[in-house]
Design a protein around this motif. Structure first.
Motif, PDB file in Angstrom:
ATOM      1  N   UNK A  87      35.969  40.083  41.500  1.00 40.93           N
ATOM      2  CA  UNK A  87      35.187  40.660  42.581  1.00 40.93           C
ATOM      3  C   UNK A  87      35.585  40.016  43.895  1.00 40.93           C
ATOM      4  N   UNK A  88      35.659  38.695  43.861  1.00 38.31           N
ATOM      5  CA  UNK A  88      36.056  37.963  45.062  1.00 38.31           C
ATOM      6  C   UNK A  88      37.442  38.407  45.523  1.00 38.31           C
ATOM      7  N   UNK A  89      38.329  38.567  44.537  1.00 39.10           N
ATOM      8  CA  UNK A  89      39.691  38.957  44.877  1.00 39.10           C
ATOM      9  C   UNK A  89      39.709  40.281  45.616  1.00 39.10           C
ATOM     10  N   UNK A 137      46.867  34.957  42.582  1.00 40.75           N
ATOM     11  CA  UNK A 137      45.788  35.928  42.666  1.00 40.75           C
ATOM     12  C   UNK A 137      46.210  37.190  43.419  1.00 40.75           C
ATOM     13  N   UNK A 138      47.319  37.787  43.011  1.00 39.33           N
ATOM     14  CA  UNK A 138      47.847  38.962  43.693  1.00 39.33           C
ATOM     15  C   UNK A 138      47.281  40.229  43.062  1.00 39.33           C
ATOM     16  N   UNK A 145      46.426  43.073  38.839  1.00 38.95           N
ATOM     17  CA  UNK A 145      45.097  42.677  39.257  1.00 38.95           C
ATOM     18  C   UNK A 145      44.920  41.177  39.090  1.00 38.95           C
ATOM     19  N   UNK A 146      44.606  40.514  40.164  1.00 39.15           N
ATOM     20  CA  UNK A 146      44.372  39.062  40.177  1.00 39.15           C
ATOM     21  C   UNK A 146      45.493  38.328  39.454  1.00 39.15           C
ATOM     22  N   UNK A 147      46.732  38.770  39.688  1.00 34.87           N
ATOM     23  CA  UNK A 147      47.854  38.187  38.966  1.00 34.87           C
ATOM     24  C   UNK A 147      48.228  36.799  39.466  1.00 34.87           C
ATOM     25  N   UNK A 148      48.250  35.842  38.555  1.00 34.97           N
ATOM     26  CA  UNK A 148      48.708  34.502  38.895  1.00 34.97           C
ATOM     27  C   UNK A 148      49.817  34.108  37.932  1.00 34.97           C
TER      28      UNK A 148
END
Lengths: 270, 277
Positions: free
Chosen positions: B9-11, B50-51, B36-39
């Motif tokens: 959600x933050x991302x 967090x991409x 989604x939120x890729x680290x």
């Protein structure tokens, strides 16, 4: 004296021809993956299988086949987990194999260094009809594997990342290459010997690639070189009473030397 | 891959805060690539942080940034070649690990890994790519191989070994191999590196044709060069904040995102005369 008058020579010739055809066809994938020494290592591991067979009284070739296949799977697993420690891990598995083989043989009652020798360097006279039939069956299985999965093996050897994007299961195909190589090593140990069978997988390929521009042509010419070396080496063994394995390998190396230097020599003459 | 709901959600909030477009969930299912939120962590260091991105169908996307900014890692992550420490990648709506329709994806890596071991001919490289994951050795449509090799000007080199070709010819052979799959999406890692002026225009031509067929293209590059007119969207990977997105929008890339050192890297000097700026 005609070598084909002797039954053991007929069997040996048939065995050598089967190995001569199969070994470079599998070895070319090892060369392409820069794992040319893998076959040699699998020979060491197979030795543990032979030792185990002496100890348990089981059939040496079958036991070695199972142990070598497990060893191949182990090596692939280690390579998968960490590429950086790959060669050390290989060394650990291989030395474990050869040490285990010698130790297990010495523990076995009927095991002696002479018994081990015929597996290390190959022996013409000892290959029975059963050995040749087993070799033939294994050969057909390996050929079938190459026919079905060979193109995927080629893709994985060429570039694992591209193979992945082709939808090929790179880990499974890598495992298949290693296991197939271990099968060829084991079935070749009676004619060429465990210590030298891997050479028949690699040297003809190295010779062929001196004069080719494509993968399939390299495979084809490697098979011709390997067949010639196998038959010629066996005849040397027969006429000059030398062990067949070293004769075959040295013939292949001679062909490599010719292939590597001939173009330059021809160029110099011109 | 346990990503907390709050984290996702933050991302999203932070991405929206930057004013970039995040397509609605209905569109996303059709998108060729979604992350989604890729680290991604390599050697203890986060190379992607967090991409979250979505690349819609038919888009020509350029991934820009200096060496080590994470642009190649992002490309490899899309393809499942780089595993995520956190987050999720989807190809055409399917998680990358269970994606099976690889025929739809064409990929041109920077180099062929084992090109020097056993000789491999140009035709073989194209044919093995055209064959996908099929079993058996049956040749795949020789006409198509001919058509594609003629397109990249390598038909007369088809029997030559890949290794004997020049750098530019090798790259064209690899592009031909990717084209042979007739894929819906084409990903190219530094396709212009080492290409001379004439071949850059040839590449631009081929990609323009590809784009006009409604297909998706992702290019990793130092600069846009001749490809600039084709590009719909630029993503610049951060210099200040390594592994995250510094710019996401239409070209040209604002000059403050230009890599001051990247222009001259591994490129012949004459390339600079027709760079992005």
């Amino acid at each position: 004296m005609n070598p084909l008058d002797y039954e053991f020579m007929q069997r040996a010739l048939l065995s050598a021809m089967i190995i001569g055809i199969l070994a470079p066809m599998v070895g070319i994938f090892l060369v392409q993956r820069r794992l040319a020494l893998l076959g040699d290592g699998m020979g060491h591991v197979a030795l543990a299988g032979v030792g185990l067979a002496f100890l348990l009284g089981t059939q040496p070739v079958a036991t070695a086949l199972i142990v070598a296949a497990i060893g191949a799977a182990l090596v692939e697993l280690i390579r998968l987990r960490s590429k950086s420690v790959g060669d050390i891990a290989l060394a650990l598995v291989f030395y474990g194999g050869i040490a285990g083989g010698v130790l297990l043989t010495s523990l076995a009652e009927n095991g002696s260094s002479t018994a081990l020798n015929q597996y290390l360097f190959g022996s013409l006279a000892t290959a029975g009809l059963g050995d040749v039939v087993a070799l033939g069956i294994a050969g057909v299985v390996v050929l079938a594997m190459l026919g079905i999965f060979g193109r995927q093996m080629f893709a994985v050897s060429l570039d694992p990342d591209l193979a992945h994007v082709q939808g090929i299961r790179v880990d499974l195909i890598s495992l298949l290459i290693s296991v197939t190589a271990s099968v060829v090593v084991v079935i070749g140990m009676r004619t060429v010997g465990l210590l030298l069978v891997a050479a028949i997988m690699i040297v003809p390929v190295a010779a062929a690639q001196q004069m080719t521009r494509s993968f399939l042509a390299t495979a084809g010419i490697a098979v011709i070189i390997s067949l010639f070396a196998s038959i010629a080496g066996l005849l040397q063994a027969f006429y000059f009473d030398v062990p067949s394995g070293p004769a075959i390998v040295l013939t292949a190396l001679l062909l490599f030397a010719i292939a590597a230097t001939a173009p330059r020599l021809v160029g110099a003459v011109r | 891959m346990n990503v907390s709901v709050a984290g996702r959600y933050r991302a999203k909030i932070s991405r929206k805060g930057k004013g970039t477009t995040l397509p609605s969930s209905e569109q996303k299912a059709e998108d060729p690539f979604q992350i989604e939120s890729g680290t991604v962590v390599l050697g203890g260091e986060a190379v992607l942080r967090n991409v979250s991105l979505s690349i819609p169908n038919g888009q020509f996307l350029a991934l820009l940034g200096a060496n080590g900014s994470g642009k190649s890692t992002l490309l490899r992550t899309f393809l499942g070649l780089q595993s995520l420490a956190d987050g999720e990648v989807r190809i055409f709506g399917t998680p990358v690990d269970s994606f099976r329709q690889w025929r739809r994806i064409g990929y041109v890596p920077q180099d062929l890994m084992a090109s020097t071991a056993v000789p491999v001919s140009v035709a073989e490289i194209v044919q093995v790519s055209a064959g996908g994951s099929r079993l058996g050795w049956r040749r795949s449509t020789p006409d198509r191989t001919q058509e594609i090799l003629q397109r990249v000007g390598l038909w007369n080199k088809r029997k030559d070994s890949f290794h004997s070709l020049s750098g530019g010819q090798q790259r064209r052979a690899m592009i031909a191999a990717a084209l042979a799959k007739n894929a819906d999406v084409l990903l190219l890692d530094e396709p212009t590196a080492g290409l001379d002026r004439e071949n850059m225009f040839l590449l631009a031509d081929i990609l323009a044709e590809y784009k006009s067929a409604g297909r998706t293209i992702i290019v990793v590059a130092h600069e846009l060069g001749v490809l600039e007119p084709l590009i719909d969207r630029c993503i610049a990977m951060g210099q200040a904040s390594k592994g995250s997105i510094a710019y996401d929008g239409s070209p040209p890339l604002p000059s403050r995102f230009h890599d001051p050192h990247g222009h001259h890297e591994s490129r012949p000097p004459r390339d600079n005369t027709w760079g992005a700026d």
